[in-house]
Design a protein around this motif. Structure first.
Motif, PDB file in Angstrom:
ATOM      1  N   ALA A 116      64.357 -10.960 -89.866  1.00 42.47           N
ATOM      2  CA  ALA A 116      65.672 -10.635 -89.329  1.00 42.47           C
ATOM      3  C   ALA A 116      65.860 -11.216 -87.935  1.00 42.47           C
ATOM      4  CB  ALA A 116      65.859  -9.117 -89.300  1.00 42.47           C
ATOM      5  N   LEU A 117      64.825 -11.117 -87.094  1.00 47.58           N
ATOM      6  CA  LEU A 117      64.951 -11.609 -85.725  1.00 47.58           C
ATOM      7  C   LEU A 117      65.022 -13.130 -85.684  1.00 47.58           C
ATOM      8  CD1 LEU A 117      65.048 -10.831 -82.764  1.00 47.58           C
ATOM      9  CD2 LEU A 117      62.545 -10.843 -82.721  1.00 47.58           C
ATOM     10  N   VAL A 118      64.164 -13.804 -86.453  1.00 47.37           N
ATOM     11  CA  VAL A 118      64.200 -15.271 -86.490  1.00 47.37           C
ATOM     12  C   VAL A 118      65.552 -15.756 -86.985  1.00 47.37           C
ATOM     13  CG1 VAL A 118      63.280 -17.297 -87.683  1.00 47.37           C
ATOM     14  CG2 VAL A 118      61.719 -15.635 -86.705  1.00 47.37           C
ATOM     15  N   ALA A 119      66.035 -15.151 -88.054  1.00 46.31           N
ATOM     16  CA  ALA A 119      67.305 -15.593 -88.621  1.00 46.31           C
ATOM     17  C   ALA A 119      68.457 -15.357 -87.653  1.00 46.31           C
ATOM     18  CB  ALA A 119      67.555 -14.858 -89.939  1.00 46.31           C
ATOM     19  N   ALA A 120      68.474 -14.226 -86.956  1.00 50.98           N
ATOM     20  CA  ALA A 120      69.543 -13.967 -85.988  1.00 50.98           C
ATOM     21  C   ALA A 120      69.504 -14.970 -84.844  1.00 50.98           C
ATOM     22  CB  ALA A 120      69.422 -12.537 -85.459  1.00 50.98           C
ATOM     23  N   LEU A 121      68.305 -15.311 -84.370  1.00 50.45           N
ATOM     24  CA  LEU A 121      68.193 -16.316 -83.303  1.00 50.45           C
ATOM     25  C   LEU A 121      68.671 -17.678 -83.788  1.00 50.45           C
ATOM     26  CD1 LEU A 121      64.683 -15.325 -81.876  1.00 50.45           C
ATOM     27  CD2 LEU A 121      66.889 -14.932 -80.785  1.00 50.45           C
ATOM     28  N   LEU A 122      68.289 -18.049 -85.013  1.00 49.55           N
ATOM     29  CA  LEU A 122      68.743 -19.333 -85.555  1.00 49.55           C
ATOM     30  C   LEU A 122      70.249 -19.339 -85.779  1.00 49.55           C
ATOM     31  CD1 LEU A 122      65.948 -20.134 -88.174  1.00 49.55           C
ATOM     32  CD2 LEU A 122      66.219 -21.054 -85.872  1.00 49.55           C
ATOM     33  N   LEU A 123      70.794 -18.219 -86.186  1.00 46.97           N
ATOM     34  CA  LEU A 123      72.232 -18.135 -86.434  1.00 46.97           C
ATOM     35  C   LEU A 123      73.013 -18.411 -85.155  1.00 46.97           C
ATOM     36  CD1 LEU A 123      74.303 -17.431 -88.654  1.00 46.97           C
ATOM     37  CD2 LEU A 123      74.158 -15.058 -87.911  1.00 46.97           C
ATOM     38  N   PHE A 124      72.631 -17.738 -84.075  1.00 43.26           N
ATOM     39  CA  PHE A 124      73.320 -17.966 -82.805  1.00 43.26           C
ATOM     40  C   PHE A 124      73.004 -19.362 -82.270  1.00 43.26           C
ATOM     41  CE2 PHE A 124      73.423 -17.935 -78.172  1.00 43.26           C
ATOM     42  CZ  PHE A 124      74.691 -17.452 -77.924  1.00 43.26           C
ATOM     43  N   GLY A 125      71.720 -19.762 -82.334  1.00 39.03           N
ATOM     44  CA  GLY A 125      71.328 -21.052 -81.766  1.00 39.03           C
ATOM     45  C   GLY A 125      71.968 -22.231 -82.462  1.00 39.03           C
ATOM     46  N   THR A 126      72.015 -22.199 -83.797  1.00 41.79           N
ATOM     47  CA  THR A 126      72.618 -23.321 -84.531  1.00 41.79           C
ATOM     48  C   THR A 126      74.113 -23.422 -84.251  1.00 41.79           C
ATOM     49  OG1 THR A 126      70.962 -23.051 -86.279  1.00 41.79           O
ATOM     50  CG2 THR A 126      72.938 -24.304 -86.824  1.00 41.79           C
ATOM     51  N   ALA A 127      74.795 -22.267 -84.247  1.00 43.42           N
ATOM     52  CA  ALA A 127      76.233 -22.298 -83.932  1.00 43.42           C
ATOM     53  C   ALA A 127      76.458 -22.819 -82.523  1.00 43.42           C
ATOM     54  CB  ALA A 127      76.812 -20.896 -84.097  1.00 43.42           C
ATOM     55  N   LEU A 128      75.624 -22.392 -81.561  1.00 46.11           N
ATOM     56  CA  LEU A 128      75.783 -22.854 -80.184  1.00 46.11           C
ATOM     57  C   LEU A 128      75.507 -24.347 -80.075  1.00 46.11           C
ATOM     58  CD1 LEU A 128      76.194 -22.156 -77.170  1.00 46.11           C
ATOM     59  CD2 LEU A 128      73.726 -21.749 -77.036  1.00 46.11           C
ATOM     60  N   PHE A 129      74.468 -24.834 -80.769  1.00 48.50           N
ATOM     61  CA  PHE A 129      74.132 -26.254 -80.682  1.00 48.50           C
ATOM     62  C   PHE A 129      75.282 -27.119 -81.184  1.00 48.50           C
ATOM     63  CE2 PHE A 129      72.470 -30.103 -82.715  1.00 48.50           C
ATOM     64  CZ  PHE A 129      71.881 -30.712 -81.614  1.00 48.50           C
ATOM     65  N   TRP A 130      75.894 -26.743 -82.307  1.00 51.39           N
ATOM     66  CA  TRP A 130      76.995 -27.563 -82.811  1.00 51.39           C
ATOM     67  C   TRP A 130      78.242 -27.400 -81.971  1.00 51.39           C
ATOM     68  CZ3 TRP A 130      77.226 -31.045 -86.929  1.00 51.39           C
ATOM     69  CH2 TRP A 130      75.997 -31.252 -87.571  1.00 51.39           C
ATOM     70  N   LEU A 131      78.393 -26.250 -81.326  1.00 51.10           N
ATOM     71  CA  LEU A 131      79.536 -26.086 -80.434  1.00 51.10           C
ATOM     72  C   LEU A 131      79.385 -26.905 -79.156  1.00 51.10           C
ATOM     73  CD1 LEU A 131      80.421 -22.259 -80.533  1.00 51.10           C
ATOM     74  CD2 LEU A 131      82.017 -24.166 -80.900  1.00 51.10           C
ATOM     75  N   ALA A 132      78.222 -26.800 -78.498  1.00 50.30           N
ATOM     76  CA  ALA A 132      78.052 -27.344 -77.155  1.00 50.30           C
ATOM     77  C   ALA A 132      77.418 -28.723 -77.122  1.00 50.30           C
ATOM     78  CB  ALA A 132      77.188 -26.383 -76.315  1.00 50.30           C
ATOM     79  N   SER A 133      76.706 -29.132 -78.183  1.00 47.43           N
ATOM     80  CA  SER A 133      75.979 -30.405 -78.129  1.00 47.43           C
ATOM     81  C   SER A 133      76.384 -31.359 -79.248  1.00 47.43           C
ATOM     82  CB  SER A 133      74.467 -30.141 -78.195  1.00 47.43           C
ATOM     83  OG  SER A 133      74.040 -29.325 -77.133  1.00 47.43           O
ATOM     84  N   ALA A 134      76.261 -30.928 -80.502  1.00 49.29           N
ATOM     85  CA  ALA A 134      76.474 -31.850 -81.614  1.00 49.29           C
ATOM     86  C   ALA A 134      77.934 -32.276 -81.739  1.00 49.29           C
ATOM     87  CB  ALA A 134      75.997 -31.193 -82.921  1.00 49.29           C
ATOM     88  N   ARG A 135      78.883 -31.337 -81.746  1.00 55.05           N
ATOM     89  CA  ARG A 135      80.294 -31.692 -81.929  1.00 55.05           C
ATOM     90  C   ARG A 135      80.834 -32.560 -80.794  1.00 55.05           C
ATOM     91  NH1 ARG A 135      83.919 -29.950 -85.341  1.00 55.05           N
ATOM     92  NH2 ARG A 135      85.503 -29.930 -83.714  1.00 55.05           N
TER      93      ARG A 135
END
Length: 769
Positions: free
Chosen positions: A141-160
């Motif tokens: 649960a903790l790993v998935a929650a961190l990945l959920l926020f981190g992946t969304a943030l990465f595509w918002l702030a870096s990839a897009r």
């Protein structure tokens, strides 16, 4: 790091029993009408269960429901009328702040005569909700929650932004939403399984709680469907977990809906509009809410309150922004791998943006972690002496490794070596996953600050004296033989049969003071108790310390008085002292302890580290100067520098670990001064205690070569330096609490406080005569 994780300690749960009335192993002359228990955290009275068992371990009916008034840390249960005998309290409570279940037992005695020995068994507690499967579910649960926020943030702030600059708008959009939906499902699933497993100890069929809920129920009536926190009722933990579930569920639904929208657009050949940005923002906010629920149900919140829960939440967000974004980076690299090489430069642009975020997030991880550490550790000793502190050390080492990899990535990105960077990113992801394993375990087990201190016992207990005069046997119990008000009880029986005598008319005690004083003997008549053959009195009949003489006189009908004489040593007891809790951490791993045998301690050890560091720096300067002069680097300098760095790391591990252990065993706060006079009697007692308890490891002469020390790592240190560099109070602290991280045990429960001071006086006389 791996050794620290390979030897997990068995620890208790979080709502740990601090004290009770009656106390564990107490001996009572009157039956109590209420049982009270105080815990380290508030409990949920609706799921609490308390049973009272008799000497045959049969449950006694008539006990009331568990009530937790006020702040909820005290549980109270009304008791029925109890007869004389030994009773066992079996309890099971659920922490209202972190949802963990504690089961435990302790015993007490009801003895109106005061002559029966108190129960000798130790109280115990276990945590049925801290098993490996529960920890694994929390980790998922903790790993998935961190990945959920981190992946969304990465595509918002870096990839897009990097894709927009390169004229790319819809690269692998379905893959992104599929990943986010999958990670969201893992978060919801991990939380659901964790809550189900954590509630199993009090949801067993046929077990009724004090609140009246049967074990097979899944929660209170009216709970909404899929409310996996329902078994925890209306506790703060239940609401925090509901927030985590709702946040993760919302992110999953939004990502899933967006995936089908993107798939439909791709099948009809339509380009996606720019609405992906607000969708990613919603997913990131929902994931942040899920992480907030985890923080509200964590140790910093339960110990320090909402302020420290916010700090823990910022800690999780920073971890997600730094390490949680790396899988999103790997996803981008995988998607770009299917396109021409020119587009792969997009990875570099995204990496440069991510590096700026990581430069802020990594220090934030360290700062917030340091801010919360004192709350959960309690003191520096907990870092070494507790399993929680051991995991914190492992987490710090993993953080250091991840920072080192991140630093290498940063310089590789500046040089444009993106291929080598992606290999290191994969290593950074693995290190981060291992760090989250540690963090999830820390969330599940008991924090060091919640461990319960030991209340040491005095050297003086109830004195039992046995004697006979003719056909009469006498048993005298004095509680306790010291100056001040004491209780005296005498039982008179037939010496041959052991049956209590019914023809005793009067019983007297004659107190004769120590020789050399001006106190006269005192004769006291005892009163007859309701119990057969029992006589008692109370009073301050031994006002001074010394060797008293106690004479008993028994007068029977139609017979001559018979008397028995006893020696009664009267001493001044030291008050009970709260000492460090028992260690539940691991000892220093063997390979690290072996380094202690090679490396010098103190300033000399740190000098070796500084010397190696200077050599590495000197070689780097020489190579740079040769390059500036147009000459080739020394052919052996690279290999030599690598070798020196390896030696530096190994030596740093040895010297640093020893410094951590020494700092952890340094007492904090004010310590009591030595109250025992260092006279010949005290030193003689201390010598006997040393031979019985210490010589097997430290040796008869204190040089660390005792018969059981062979192969012991870390090896026992010679006592001369320890004694000369420590005060009496510091020596007593080490004897009482043991040396955390080594195999020296605590003597808080095996030696009384008086004994420990006698041992200090003996050591001082040997090494500082």
């Amino acid at each position: 790091m791996l050794l620290w994780l390979a030897f997990p300690a068995i620890v208790a749960a979080h709502a740990e029993l601090v004290s009770s009335t009656p106390a564990a192993n107490a001996s009572l002359t009157e039956a109590p009408n209420q049982l009270t228990m105080t815990f380290t955290e508030p409990i949920d009275p609706a799921t609490a269960s308390v049973q009272l068992l008799d000497q045959n371990q049969t449950a006694i009916s008539g006990a009331g429901q568990v009530e937790a008034p006020g702040q909820g840390t005290t549980a109270a249960v009304a008791l029925p009328k109890l007869d004389a005998g030994v009773y066992t309290v079996s309890y099971r409570v659920t922490s209202a702040t972190d949802g963990h279940v504690t089961s435990g037992i302790f015993a007490f005695l009801i003895d109106p005569t005061g002559t029966v020995p108190a129960p000798s068994g130790s109280a115990s507690s276990t945590s049925p909700s801290s098993d490996p499967l529960t920890v694994a579910a929390r980790w998922v649960a903790l790993v998935a929650a961190l990945l959920l926020f981190g992946t969304a943030l990465f595509w918002l702030a870096s990839a897009r932004p990097a894709m927009r600059a390169a004229g790319m708008t819809d690269l692998g959009r379905r893959a992104l939403w599929a990943v986010l939906a999958g990670v969201g499902a893992l978060t919801v699933g991990g939380l659901s399984i964790y809550l189900t497993l954590a509630s199993l100890p009090f949801l067993q069929p046929g077990v009724a709680t004090a609140g009246g809920h049967a074990g097979h129920e899944l929660g209170p009536a009216g709970a909404f469907p899929l409310d996996f926190a329902a078994p925890f009722g209306s506790t703060p933990f239940a609401y925090a977990m509901r927030l985590a579930l709702i946040g993760a569920g919302l992110a999953f639904l939004v990502a899933t809906g967006r995936y089908f929208f993107a798939d439909e657009a791709a099948r009809h050949g339509r380009r996606l509009d720019s609405s992906a940005m607000p969708v990613l923002l919603v997913i990131a906010l929902a994931a942040a809410a899920s992480l907030a629920g985890s923080s509200l149900a964590g140790h910093p919140s339960s110990i320090g309150g909402p302020f420290f829960a916010v700090i823990d939440w910022l800690h999780l967000l920073a971890v997600a922004a730094w390490l949680g974004t790396l899988p999103g980076l790997l996803l981008l690299a995988w998607l770009l791998g299917r396109h021409d090489a020119s587009r792969r430069e997009l990875v570099g642009a995204a990496l440069r943006r991510h590096s700026r975020i990581a430069l802020v997030a990594a220090p934030m991880v360290a700062i917030t972690g340091l801010a919360n550490s004192p709350i959960v550790l309690g003191d520096s000793r907990g870092l070494v002496a507790s399993g929680y502190g051991n995991l914190l050390i492992a987490k710090a080492l993993l953080f250091s490794v991840a920072v080192a990899i991140g630093a290498a990535n940063f310089f590789l990105v500046k040089r444009g070596s993106f291929r080598r960077t992606l290999r290191l990113v994969l290593g950074e992801v693995l290190v981060g996953a291992l760090a989250v394993v540690v963090a999830a375990t820390m969330v599940t087990i008991q924090p060091s600050a919640s461990r319960v201190p030991i209340l040491s016992t005095s050297a003086i207990g109830t004195a039992h004296l046995y004697g006979a005069a003719g056909s009469v046997s006498v048993h005298a119990a004095i509680s306790v033989p010291s100056p001040g008000e004491q209780q005296y009880q005498l039982s008179v029986a037939d010496a041959a049969s052991g049956a209590y005598l019914s023809d005793v008319q009067k019983v007297f005690l004659v107190f004769t003071p120590p020789s050399g004083g001006n106190l006269p003997p005192e004769r006291i008549e005892l009163r007859k108790e309701a119990s057969p053959g029992l006589w008692s009195t109370s009073g301050a009949y031994t006002p001074v310390v010394g060797d008293w003489t106690l004479d008993t006189i028994v007068r029977r009908e139609g017979q001559l008085d018979v008397s028995t004489s006893f020696d009664l040593p009267v001493a001044q007891p030291l008050p009970p002292q709260r000492v460090a809790p028992p260690d539940d951490g691991i000892s220093v791993p063997g390979p690290i302890a072996a380094l202690w045998l090679v490396l010098p301690d103190g300033a000399a050890g740190w000098g070796i580290l500084i010397g190696l560091l200077l050599l590495v720096a000197a070689l780097a300067v020489v190579d740079r100067q040769r390059q500036h002069a147009g000459r080739r680097r020394l052919p052996w300098s690279a290999a030599l520098r690598v070798g020196l760095v390896v030696l530096l790391l190994i030596a740093g591990l040895g010297v640093g670990s020893r410094a951590v252990v020494e700092a952890a065993n340094r007492p904090s706060g004010a310590l009591a001064a030595n109250p025992v006079t260092a006279d010949g009697d005290s030193m003689a007692r201390g010598s006997d205690l040393y031979l019985a308890n210490c010589a097997s490891c430290h040796g008869v002469d204190g040089n660390g070569s005792g018969p059981t020390s062979a192969g012991m790592l870390p090896a026992p240190r010679p006592l001369d330096r320890t004694v000369r560099t420590s005060t009496d109070s510091q020596l007593a602290y080490l004897i009482t609490s043991g040396v955390a991280g080594t195999q020296m045990p605590a003597f808080a429960t095996s030696l009384s406080e008086n004994d420990r001071w006698d041992l200090v006086n003996y050591l001082r006389s040997v090494y500082e005569p």
